[in-house]
Design an enzyme around this catalytic site. Sequence first.
Site, PDB file in Angstrom:
ATOM      1  N   PRO A  77      -3.592   6.423  -3.592  1.00 50.54           N
ATOM      2  CA  PRO A  77      -4.330   7.082  -4.678  1.00 50.54           C
ATOM      3  C   PRO A  77      -4.866   8.443  -4.240  1.00 50.54           C
ATOM      4  CG  PRO A  77      -5.062   4.823  -4.395  1.00 50.54           C
ATOM      5  CD  PRO A  77      -4.138   5.123  -3.256  1.00 50.54           C
ATOM      6  N   GLU A  78      -4.848   9.395  -5.124  1.00 40.14           N
ATOM      7  CA  GLU A  78      -5.390  10.716  -4.846  1.00 40.14           C
ATOM      8  C   GLU A  78      -6.683  10.886  -5.639  1.00 40.14           C
ATOM      9  OE1 GLU A  78      -2.342  13.740  -4.943  1.00 40.14           O
ATOM     10  OE2 GLU A  78      -0.815  12.300  -4.364  1.00 40.14           O
ATOM     11  N   HIS A 125      -4.603 -11.866  -0.574  1.00 38.95           N
ATOM     12  CA  HIS A 125      -5.065 -10.682   0.156  1.00 38.95           C
ATOM     13  C   HIS A 125      -6.460 -10.221  -0.277  1.00 38.95           C
ATOM     14  CE1 HIS A 125      -0.923 -10.441   1.458  1.00 38.95           C
ATOM     15  NE2 HIS A 125      -0.511 -10.256   0.217  1.00 38.95           N
TER      16      HIS A 125
END
Length: 276
Positions: A2-3, A93
């Site tokens: 992700p940015e 997870h």
Amino acid sequence: MPELPEVELVARALERALHGQRIASAKLIRAGLAPDNTPQEFARALRGARVCEVGRRGKFIVVRFDGGQVLLTHLRMTGQFKMLRPSQPLPKHTHALFNLDDKSRLAFTDQRHFGLMKIARASELEQTKELRGLAPEPFSDDFTPDYLARVLARTRRMLKSVLLDQTKVTGLGNIYAAEALFLARVNPFVTAAALSRRRVPRLHRAILDVLCEAVSYVRARDVDLENLESNYFSGSGSGWRVYDREGEPCGGCGALVRRVAHAGRSTYFCPRCQRR
Ligand SMILES: [Zn+2]
């Protein structure tokens, strides 16, 4: 990964979901997720803490609590927050779990184990090793064309690598760096210091434009915290200009977009619009 705009999206979704909520209990399930805190410290710091604000610094999500604690989170490759339905079993997870006062549960899952959490004091936040080296926020007054010019002038590295370096420019990743360079009509492979001084303001403008466009797009959307991953990287409405468009015609000139693999990443650019 992700940015900035995607991290902003997650931070805003969390702000809506958590604002004013109290954490009944928190559990660090995989100790390596928060290497600077023990699971006991993690649980103790967050038990009973009320969420005041969820924000972002660079690509870190910053959750502030009423007792002065802060939870920093970096999603890295695969980190995700998921609001669980009442009887939903823990997803695979799940590396941290937050039980809220209203009985809802927030899980942090991370398939690839690169994510990072840290509990810090608000007063020490800017001095943590995670945040202290970060470049100014792109939308802050400190990120000016002069700042960018100084940073670029100091390095012989390839321009695109400098844009990805969070200590030089914060928030850009592989996608938005490519988009900004295209918008500025600058070649990604030039040496940073060789970019002429008069072209820097155009690059500065382009960085702000692509981030602003993506953030506005993200802000205008309804976010589903039970299914955040489907909201990542959907482009700014009309999609990317060059990113992931190898072999397609450039919207500016019609030349075919090229992809060059470099240091394990792909760089997309228009060979004609971004000749130098
Ligand atoms: Zn072109």
